[in-house]
Design a protein around this motif. Structure first.
Motif, PDB file in Angstrom:
ATOM      1  N   CYS A 186      -0.962   1.845  12.693  1.00 36.94           N
ATOM      2  CA  CYS A 186      -1.083   0.828  13.751  1.00 36.94           C
ATOM      3  C   CYS A 186      -2.498   0.256  13.787  1.00 36.94           C
ATOM      4  O   CYS A 186      -2.691  -0.971  13.868  1.00 36.94           O
ATOM      5  N   VAL A 187      -3.493   1.137  13.728  1.00 40.43           N
ATOM      6  CA  VAL A 187      -4.884   0.690  13.747  1.00 40.43           C
ATOM      7  C   VAL A 187      -5.181  -0.177  12.530  1.00 40.43           C
ATOM      8  O   VAL A 187      -5.818  -1.240  12.630  1.00 40.43           O
ATOM      9  N   THR A 188      -4.718   0.262  11.357  1.00 44.10           N
ATOM     10  CA  THR A 188      -5.000  -0.453  10.113  1.00 44.10           C
ATOM     11  C   THR A 188      -4.365  -1.839  10.116  1.00 44.10           C
ATOM     12  O   THR A 188      -4.999  -2.828   9.718  1.00 44.10           O
ATOM     13  N   LEU A 189      -3.103  -1.934  10.540  1.00 46.73           N
ATOM     14  CA  LEU A 189      -2.447  -3.235  10.590  1.00 46.73           C
ATOM     15  C   LEU A 189      -3.211  -4.198  11.499  1.00 46.73           C
ATOM     16  O   LEU A 189      -3.423  -5.367  11.152  1.00 46.73           O
ATOM     17  N   THR A 190      -3.630  -3.728  12.660  1.00 41.93           N
ATOM     18  CA  THR A 190      -4.366  -4.576  13.594  1.00 41.93           C
ATOM     19  C   THR A 190      -5.680  -5.056  12.984  1.00 41.93           C
ATOM     20  O   THR A 190      -6.042  -6.238  13.078  1.00 41.93           O
ATOM     21  N   ALA A 191      -6.404  -4.146  12.344  1.00 39.88           N
ATOM     22  CA  ALA A 191      -7.682  -4.511  11.735  1.00 39.88           C
ATOM     23  C   ALA A 191      -7.493  -5.528  10.618  1.00 39.88           C
ATOM     24  O   ALA A 191      -8.299  -6.459  10.453  1.00 39.88           O
ATOM     25  N   LEU A 192      -6.435  -5.378   9.835  1.00 39.45           N
ATOM     26  CA  LEU A 192      -6.189  -6.311   8.735  1.00 39.45           C
ATOM     27  C   LEU A 192      -5.806  -7.691   9.249  1.00 39.45           C
ATOM     28  O   LEU A 192      -6.180  -8.713   8.661  1.00 39.45           O
ATOM     29  N   VAL A 193      -5.047  -7.731  10.362  1.00 45.27           N
ATOM     30  CA  VAL A 193      -4.735  -9.023  10.978  1.00 45.27           C
ATOM     31  C   VAL A 193      -6.023  -9.695  11.448  1.00 45.27           C
ATOM     32  O   VAL A 193      -6.258 -10.892  11.210  1.00 45.27           O
ATOM     33  N   ALA A 194      -6.878  -8.932  12.111  1.00 51.66           N
ATOM     34  CA  ALA A 194      -8.134  -9.488  12.623  1.00 51.66           C
ATOM     35  C   ALA A 194      -9.001 -10.039  11.506  1.00 51.66           C
ATOM     36  O   ALA A 194      -9.665 -11.073  11.662  1.00 51.66           O
ATOM     37  N   GLY A 195      -9.008  -9.351  10.378  1.00 56.66           N
ATOM     38  CA  GLY A 195      -9.838  -9.799   9.260  1.00 56.66           C
ATOM     39  C   GLY A 195      -9.184 -10.819   8.368  1.00 56.66           C
ATOM     40  O   GLY A 195      -9.830 -11.334   7.444  1.00 56.66           O
ATOM     41  N   GLY A 196      -7.891 -11.091   8.590  1.00 57.64           N
ATOM     42  CA  GLY A 196      -7.189 -12.049   7.749  1.00 57.64           C
ATOM     43  C   GLY A 196      -6.938 -11.564   6.338  1.00 57.64           C
ATOM     44  O   GLY A 196      -6.801 -12.364   5.407  1.00 57.64           O
ATOM     45  N   HIS A 197      -6.857 -10.254   6.169  1.00 60.78           N
ATOM     46  CA  HIS A 197      -6.678  -9.671   4.830  1.00 60.78           C
ATOM     47  C   HIS A 197      -5.185  -9.525   4.523  1.00 60.78           C
ATOM     48  O   HIS A 197      -4.604  -8.440   4.637  1.00 60.78           O
ATOM     49  N   LEU A 198      -4.544 -10.620   4.138  1.00 56.57           N
ATOM     50  CA  LEU A 198      -3.086 -10.637   4.029  1.00 56.57           C
ATOM     51  C   LEU A 198      -2.565  -9.844   2.842  1.00 56.57           C
ATOM     52  O   LEU A 198      -1.470  -9.270   2.899  1.00 56.57           O
ATOM     53  N   ASP A 199      -3.308  -9.807   1.728  1.00 58.00           N
ATOM     54  CA  ASP A 199      -2.865  -8.996   0.591  1.00 58.00           C
ATOM     55  C   ASP A 199      -2.816  -7.521   0.981  1.00 58.00           C
ATOM     56  O   ASP A 199      -1.845  -6.811   0.682  1.00 58.00           O
ATOM     57  N   GLU A 200      -3.860  -7.066   1.638  1.00 58.49           N
ATOM     58  CA  GLU A 200      -3.879  -5.672   2.089  1.00 58.49           C
ATOM     59  C   GLU A 200      -2.825  -5.438   3.167  1.00 58.49           C
ATOM     60  O   GLU A 200      -2.219  -4.364   3.246  1.00 58.49           O
ATOM     61  N   LEU A 201      -2.580  -6.452   3.996  1.00 55.44           N
ATOM     62  CA  LEU A 201      -1.566  -6.315   5.044  1.00 55.44           C
ATOM     63  C   LEU A 201      -0.199  -6.055   4.439  1.00 55.44           C
ATOM     64  O   LEU A 201       0.591  -5.268   4.979  1.00 55.44           O
ATOM     65  N   ALA A 202       0.096  -6.668   3.309  1.00 50.69           N
ATOM     66  CA  ALA A 202       1.413  -6.488   2.682  1.00 50.69           C
ATOM     67  C   ALA A 202       1.636  -5.036   2.305  1.00 50.69           C
ATOM     68  O   ALA A 202       2.648  -4.436   2.672  1.00 50.69           O
ATOM     69  N   PHE A 203       0.708  -4.443   1.565  1.00 50.94           N
ATOM     70  CA  PHE A 203       0.995  -3.067   1.154  1.00 50.94           C
ATOM     71  C   PHE A 203       0.775  -2.059   2.271  1.00 50.94           C
ATOM     72  O   PHE A 203       1.348  -0.966   2.261  1.00 50.94           O
ATOM     73  N   HIS A 204      -0.007  -2.424   3.288  1.00 48.13           N
ATOM     74  CA  HIS A 204      -0.102  -1.511   4.426  1.00 48.13           C
ATOM     75  C   HIS A 204       1.101  -1.637   5.359  1.00 48.13           C
ATOM     76  O   HIS A 204       1.369  -0.716   6.139  1.00 48.13           O
ATOM     77  N   THR A 205       1.818  -2.754   5.306  1.00 48.00           N
ATOM     78  CA  THR A 205       3.109  -2.817   6.004  1.00 48.00           C
ATOM     79  C   THR A 205       4.097  -1.871   5.343  1.00 48.00           C
ATOM     80  O   THR A 205       4.839  -1.150   6.016  1.00 48.00           O
ATOM     81  N   ARG A 206       4.101  -1.855   4.020  1.00 44.24           N
ATOM     82  CA  ARG A 206       4.950  -0.878   3.312  1.00 44.24           C
ATOM     83  C   ARG A 206       4.533   0.544   3.675  1.00 44.24           C
ATOM     84  O   ARG A 206       5.380   1.416   3.907  1.00 44.24           O
ATOM     85  N   ALA A 207       3.228   0.772   3.731  1.00 45.59           N
ATOM     86  CA  ALA A 207       2.738   2.101   4.083  1.00 45.59           C
ATOM     87  C   ALA A 207       3.165   2.480   5.491  1.00 45.59           C
ATOM     88  O   ALA A 207       3.532   3.635   5.754  1.00 45.59           O
ATOM     89  N   ALA A 208       3.128   1.521   6.417  1.00 43.60           N
ATOM     90  CA  ALA A 208       3.529   1.814   7.795  1.00 43.60           C
ATOM     91  C   ALA A 208       4.988   2.234   7.863  1.00 43.60           C
ATOM     92  O   ALA A 208       5.345   3.160   8.609  1.00 43.60           O
ATOM     93  N   LEU A 209       5.845   1.577   7.109  1.00 41.16           N
ATOM     94  CA  LEU A 209       7.256   1.975   7.060  1.00 41.16           C
ATOM     95  C   LEU A 209       7.393   3.387   6.515  1.00 41.16           C
ATOM     96  O   LEU A 209       8.168   4.202   7.029  1.00 41.16           O
ATOM     97  N   ARG A 210       6.647   3.703   5.468  1.00 40.03           N
ATOM     98  CA  ARG A 210       6.697   5.047   4.884  1.00 40.03           C
ATOM     99  C   ARG A 210       6.153   6.085   5.849  1.00 40.03           C
ATOM    100  O   ARG A 210       6.594   7.243   5.840  1.00 40.03           O
TER     101      ARG A 210
END
Length: 431
Positions: free
Chosen positions: A364-388
């Motif tokens: 949850c923390v990581t997804l929020t930080a990536l949204v704030a930074g606009g890091h969409l490539d990292e957001l994609a694989f951390h969305t997969r990580a969040a599901l896992r």
């Protein structure tokens, strides 16, 4: 029959009370009824003990996070019944439990049969992905695809009643317990330890098993000293159901020659000698070379404590998946290699491995930080990580809605597009 608490398992006995105990363990998604057609013959000479995995067959839904924990619950159940030594036959997931018992508790198990099993079941990514699908869609997609994994096409077509029984068996399993079992299989890997198994072992597999087939069986035979291989023709993964007579015959032959029982008045069970005779089965066919497990690289100690790199690479693989990490490490060169080592050691070994937050919270923390930074490539694989890590699509949506308030609507708009695509890919069952 008995229903038990979190520390023990639901079980039943069949056969003479004064006979030696033979345990039959079920596959993931099945119940003890998968062994029904073996019971009439096996119970003539053995006291048959069958158990259900947590959340299966109406058993209490107390998920177990590892094969080791399930082996411990089985032993606790047997301890309560006064059963000290026993023969053991396990199919697939329960085959892993049998291997665990033979490795960690060799004094308890007198003879072993592992059916449709492997020292490592596929890849960790495969089982964690299955957990994502169940968490998002329930067990129905897994149930509907079970017949094609468990049975040959001809058997499934000729036996519609058994096929429907298999589907309903999976559908009635507790999803949380099923997901925990997937995580347990994802972490199971005893390839380097097989040589320490010292009990008479039969490795049995269906010739058409596409899940843990003859190749995996031969890996077991090559690694376990004096193990014997039996390949059952015309059978797939759930071979005791598809070819019951052949499996029964093989088990009778193996366990009849594996021990000579003598009555033990102290336990009320038939004692089993410590040095049983090896089973008189045909020698296995020639086995090709088995891939050698590379020795672990020991990282240097830092400031008098263990280097966090080892913990970091383990956590990184568990969260992001082997495929992602393998690609990242493979693409590293002299220029970027130090950075890969840096993030493995500090981001994953120092931060993600800290006990202060669970992995769901860290996602949850990581997804929020990536949204704030606009890091969409990292957001994609951390969305997969969040599901896992156990977040549901609805929970990820709530994180992004919260981020819209504190990080800005444009940033969240882009994040929703990325996360929506990832969630579709990850939660759509493969046909």
């Amino acid at each position: 029959m008995s229903e038990t608490n979190v520390e023990t398992l639901q079980y039943r006995f069949d056969g003479p009370v004064d006979a030696p105990v033979l345990i039959l363990g079920p596959s993931l998604g099945t119940t003890w009824h998968m062994w029904d057609r073996q019971i009439p013959e096996l119970s003539k000479n053995w006291r048959i003990f069958r158990f259900d995995l947590p959340g299966h067959g109406g058993a209490p839904a107390y998920p177990a996070g590892s094969v080791t924990e399930l082996a411990g619950r089985l032993l606790a159940t047997l301890d309560g019944l006064g059963v000290q030594r026993f023969g053991y036959a396990g199919c697939a997931f329960s085959g892993a439990i049998g291997i665990e018992l033979a490795l960690r508790h060799p004094g308890r198990i007198a003879s072993l049969a592992v059916i449709a099993a492997s020292p490592r079941f596929g890849s960790a990514d495969e089982f964690r992905q299955r957990g994502v699908i169940v968490r998002s869609n329930g067990l129905d997609p897994i149930a509907r695809s079970s017949p094609e994994r468990w049975f040959t096409t001809g058997f499934a077509a000729a036996q519609p009643a058994i096929t429907e029984w298999a589907v309903q068996m999976v559908r009635t399993t507790d999803p949380g317990s099923y997901i925990a079992a997937c995580e347990a299989l994802a972490a199971f890997d005893v390839r380097a330890e097989l040589g320490r198994i010292g009990v008479p072992t039969l490795v049995l597999v269906g010739s058409d098993d596409q899940v843990t087939g003859p190749a995996e069986a031969r890996t077991l035979v090559a690694g376990i000293p004096d193990a014997r291989l039996a390949v059952v023709p015309g059978a797939s993964h759930l071979v005791p159901v598809e070819q019951p007579a052949a499996v029964t015959d093989l088990l009778v032959r193996h366990f009849s020659t594996a021990w000579q029982p003598a009555y033990d008045s102290a336990t009320g069970q038939m004692a089993i000698p410590a040095a049983p005779v090896k089973p008189a089965l045909a020698a296995p066919p020639p086995v090709g070379p088995v891939a050698e497990i590379a020795p672990a690289v020991v990282q240097p100690a830092v400031l008098g404590r263990p280097d966090p790199y080892d913990a970091g690479i383990k956590v990184r693989r568990e969260v992001l998946g082997d495929a992602h990490v393998d690609r990242a490490l493979a693409s590293a060169d002299e220029f970027s290699g130090d950075f890969q080592e840096f993030i493995t050691r500090y981001a994953w070994g120092e931060i993600w491995d800290r006990p202060g937050l669970d992995r769901r919270s860290r996602s949850c923390v990581t997804l929020t930080a990536l949204v704030a930074g606009g890091h969409l490539d990292e957001l994609a694989f951390h969305t997969r990580a969040a599901l896992r890590n156990g977040l549901t699509p609805d929970e990820i949506k709530e994180v992004l809605l919260q981020a819209a308030v504190y990080c800005g609507v444009p940033a969240a708009n882009s994040a929703f597009k990325v996360a929506q695509q990832v969630i579709r890919e990850e939660t759509t069952p493969q046909e």
